[in-house]
Design an enzyme around this catalytic site. Structure first.
Site, PDB file in Angstrom:
ATOM      1  N   CYS A 253       0.733  -1.246   0.024  1.00  0.00           N
ATOM      2  CA  CYS A 253       0.066  -0.252   0.066  1.00  0.00           C
ATOM      3  C   CYS A 253       0.726   1.283  -0.059  1.00  0.00           C
ATOM      4  O   CYS A 253       0.367   2.590  -0.100  1.00  0.00           O
ATOM      5  CB  CYS A 253      -1.078   0.057   1.224  1.00  0.00           C
ATOM      6  SG  CYS A 253      -2.277  -1.238   0.934  1.00  0.00           S
TER       7      CYS A 253
ATOM      8  N   ASP B 273     -10.351   0.637   8.242  1.00  0.00           N
ATOM      9  CA  ASP B 273      -9.067  -0.270   8.139  1.00  0.00           C
ATOM     10  C   ASP B 273      -7.869   1.079   7.942  1.00  0.00           C
ATOM     11  O   ASP B 273      -7.722   1.856   7.264  1.00  0.00           O
ATOM     12  CB  ASP B 273      -8.989  -1.236   7.233  1.00  0.00           C
ATOM     13  CG  ASP B 273      -9.172  -0.989   5.938  1.00  0.00           C
ATOM     14  OD1 ASP B 273      -9.474   0.204   5.434  1.00  0.00           O
ATOM     15  OD2 ASP B 273      -8.916  -1.925   5.198  1.00  0.00           O
TER      16      ASP B 273
ATOM     17  N   HIS C  45      -9.399 -11.184 -13.663  1.00  0.00           N
ATOM     18  CA  HIS C  45      -8.832 -10.416 -14.956  1.00  0.00           C
ATOM     19  C   HIS C  45      -7.295 -10.445 -14.946  1.00  0.00           C
ATOM     20  O   HIS C  45      -6.980 -10.047 -13.928  1.00  0.00           O
ATOM     21  CB  HIS C  45      -9.467  -8.939 -15.244  1.00  0.00           C
ATOM     22  CG  HIS C  45      -9.010  -8.397 -16.476  1.00  0.00           C
ATOM     23  ND1 HIS C  45      -9.480  -9.054 -17.611  1.00  0.00           N
ATOM     24  CD2 HIS C  45      -8.221  -7.289 -16.770  1.00  0.00           C
ATOM     25  CE1 HIS C  45      -8.834  -8.173 -18.585  1.00  0.00           C
ATOM     26  NE2 HIS C  45      -8.231  -7.088 -18.122  1.00  0.00           N
TER      27      HIS C  45
ATOM     28  N   ASP D  57     -11.493  -4.265   3.339  1.00  0.00           N
ATOM     29  CA  ASP D  57     -12.329  -3.181   3.074  1.00  0.00           C
ATOM     30  C   ASP D  57     -13.813  -3.448   3.387  1.00  0.00           C
ATOM     31  O   ASP D  57     -14.727  -2.851   3.648  1.00  0.00           O
ATOM     32  CB  ASP D  57     -12.068  -2.881   1.700  1.00  0.00           C
ATOM     33  CG  ASP D  57     -11.170  -1.880   1.442  1.00  0.00           C
ATOM     34  OD1 ASP D  57     -10.341  -1.434   2.260  1.00  0.00           O
ATOM     35  OD2 ASP D  57     -10.605  -1.934   0.347  1.00  0.00           O
TER      36      ASP D  57
END
Length: 330
Positions: free
Chosen positions: A17, A224, A140, A91
């Site tokens: 992140c 979060d 994908h 999430d």
């Protein structure tokens, strides 16, 4: 080239992140991009920077939709897959929901990295989704110079029991369900190859039990803690709720080795950008720069920040009526 000799983190410009677009730039880019459908069933959207979108289907049932993906945060492909899946699922938990189905999102340099490693990444994601009792139904993939992996996740929630950024109220304690420090430890791992098993275990752990405990305790405000660091996420909560968050720096838990890694300079550019973003709205006068950087450390698959208390989660501060600053660190 043997797969055991490949270090995935060396194929990425940033890790986990910490490779997010800086929060200030992101907010500027999406400012004004508000869908004008005229429908009133969108319960949570872009307005307050919540962790996922929520759409009401009928009384008692809402859909929670989110997506998250990033570059390798650790060298082990299976662990990277586990961490990325736990991060994406988080999430949904952070909104008080339960994940239902996930789709893989994969970018892979197919002429550079063996497909066997790609399989291990996907296996790690599948194992964590299975642990969460969440279907993985395809996804994908693209050929890309830089490896990236994550998931698009759809879940369900009770629209009357959502965990939101804008529901924090003065008088409530602030609790944190996972220790900080994975950002600096991951940066050290990328630079040196040193493995931090506790950090990997923390990142791969689901936030499911914490979310369920929060709902059982009647908590209504949560988020979060991920790429924007604790300071960034608590600022977003305080801003959305019109309160001031007072953090007790001494009460914030850290992983073993995190403070040493920060002191040795293993601080990501994303962490420094986080601190630059929140500094105008935060009173940091009682902590030094190293402490401030640790509080802004860009987390990957971090814990839940709760406006309330649950068993096992240390209280790290409190919410008070809005003052001069949105966040005060003491």
């Amino acid at each position: 080239m043997t797969t055991t000799a490949i270090r995935l983190t060396q194929y990425a410009h940033g890790g986990g992140c910490a490779c997010k677009i800086p929060p200030g730039e992101l907010e500027q880019a999406v400012a004004g991009l508000v869908p004008a459908t005229g429908r009133g069933d969108l319960l949570v959207g872009l307005d307050d920077g919540d962790d996922a979108a929520v759409v009401s289907l009928r009384p008692g049932l809402a859909i929670v939709a989110t997506t998250d993906f990033f570059t390798p945060v650790v060298d082990d492909p299976y662990d990277w897959g586990r961490i990325a899946a736990a991060n994406a699922l988080s999430d949904v938990y952070a909104m008080g929901g339960s994940p239902l189905v996930a789709l893989n999102l994969l970018a892979w340099p197919r002429d550079v990295l063996p497909l066997e490693l790609m399989t291990e990444v996907l296996r790690g994601g599948l194992d964590v989704a299975t642990q969460a009792q969440c279907h993985v139904a395809g996804g994908h993939s693209i050929d890309d110079p830089e490896p990236k992996y994550g998931m698009a996740v759809t879940g369900t929630a009770d629209p009357d029991r959502l965990l939101r950024n804008d529901a924090a109220r003065p008088g409530l304690p602030l609790s944190l369900t996972k220790p900080l420090g994975v950002g600096v430890l991951n940066n050290r791992h990328k630079a040196t190859g040193e493995i931090f098993a506790e950090a990997v275990a923390t990142m791969a752990a689901l936030n499911r039990d914490a979310a369920q405990a929060a709902l059982a305790a009647g908590i209504r405000a949560a988020t979060d803690v991920t790429g924007f660091g604790l300071l960034g996420h608590v600022y977003k909560m305080a801003r959305a709720s019109g309160v001031t968050a007072v953090l007790d720096a001494a009460a914030v838990p850290y992983l073993a080795g995190a403070r040493a890694a920060a002191a040795d300079g293993f601080v990501s550019g994303g962490t420094r950008r986080n601190l630059d973003w929140v500094r105008p709205y935060t009173d940091l006068s009682r902590v030094d720069e190293l402490e401030a950087l640790l509080l802004a450390d860009a987390q990957t698959s971090g814990g839940l920040l709760l406006a309330g208390e649950i068993p096992g989660a240390p209280v790290i501060g409190e919410l008070v009526p809005r003052g001069e600053h949105a966040v005060v660190v003491r």
